[in-house]
Design a protein around this motif. Sequence first.
Motif, short mmCIF file in Angstrom:
data_model
loop_
_atom_site.label_atom_id
_atom_site.label_comp_id
_atom_site.label_asym_id
_atom_site.label_seq_id
_atom_site.Cartn_x
_atom_site.Cartn_y
_atom_site.Cartn_z
N THR A 13 -72.28 38.44 -9.85
CA THR A 13 -73.33 39.32 -9.35
C THR A 13 -72.85 39.99 -8.07
O THR A 13 -72.43 39.31 -7.13
N TYR A 14 -72.88 41.32 -8.05
CA TYR A 14 -72.50 42.09 -6.86
C TYR A 14 -73.77 42.69 -6.26
O TYR A 14 -74.51 43.39 -6.94
N VAL A 15 -74.01 42.41 -4.98
CA VAL A 15 -75.22 42.88 -4.30
C VAL A 15 -74.83 43.61 -3.02
O VAL A 15 -74.08 43.07 -2.21
N GLU A 16 -75.33 44.83 -2.86
CA GLU A 16 -75.21 45.50 -1.56
C GLU A 16 -76.55 45.35 -0.85
O GLU A 16 -77.57 45.90 -1.28
N LEU A 45 -68.21 40.16 -14.16
CA LEU A 45 -69.37 40.84 -13.60
C LEU A 45 -70.50 41.01 -14.61
O LEU A 45 -70.27 41.52 -15.72
N LYS A 46 -71.69 40.57 -14.24
CA LYS A 46 -72.87 40.69 -15.10
C LYS A 46 -73.98 41.53 -14.47
O LYS A 46 -74.75 42.16 -15.17
N GLU A 47 -74.06 41.50 -13.13
CA GLU A 47 -75.15 42.20 -12.44
C GLU A 47 -74.61 43.02 -11.27
O GLU A 47 -73.75 42.55 -10.54
N VAL A 48 -75.15 44.22 -11.12
CA VAL A 48 -74.88 45.06 -9.96
C VAL A 48 -76.23 45.42 -9.35
O VAL A 48 -77.08 46.02 -10.03
#
Length: 276
Positions: free
Chosen positions: A25-28, A48-51
């Motif tokens: 999961t990549y979170v800005e 990677l599954k979630e942005v």
Amino acid sequence: MISYIGGKSRMAKWICEYIPNDIETYVEVFGGAFWVYVKGDINQKPNLKEVVYNDKNLFMANLFGCMREPKVFYERLSEVESQNAATFKEFQTSLNTYALHLRNLELNECGMDLAVKYAYVATQVFSGSKVLESKFVDLKGKYSSKYDALRNRLQKPEIQDKLKKITAVENLGYEELIKKYDSPTTFFYTDPPYWKTENYYSNHDFTINDHELLCKILTQIEGKFALSYYDFPDLRTWLPKNKYFWEQKEFAKAAGASKGKKQNKGTEVLIMNYEC
């Protein structure tokens, strides 16, 4: 994707060199113009599954929510001619009317019309700062408009692919967002308003006291984080170099750009809770 105060367009690729490959999961946390994701290769991480895009500025969150349909949004932008002072004034007035009611609006109530107006105004003021207050910049036909540049980006297949992979758009405070998405496989890229520049940003409630609270929260998460800043004394107390990994690089400041003058430079600091 657009010119915006504090944008990381020039340093995005450098930051991406330090983002781990095994994240799911990549979170800005402070999404802004989302340059680190858009200019990097994060979408190609094997697990990677979630942005997740987040910004406390509802206008920005709505803009990226709409850009998840890049072809549709491109068509809507193409209905409006760039570099028109009357259109700019009309849209800015409309946005200021919306701004009076932001606390009563939900993200899903905004939609394409508001996103087009915000994109139009934000791309035709200087540096994307104070969008609702700044004056129209008349390019007098000498330069291409940043509004047209945005439309051009939305036509690029690699940009379209990245925007379509955004799985969630949030309009949350950093504390609530981190709590919601924290996990051992989450990576938080964190680019807050910099020390003593908090008032440069629109439609947010980040104060000078939030710097310390943000750092405290990051020291307690399960996931990984990379935090962007310019160095200041308290930062070394909150995130000491003997416990966290510090990297730094000198960059030309985009905000200081002007014809015929040498650009000012600043040293960007990237602090991480993992070893690269």
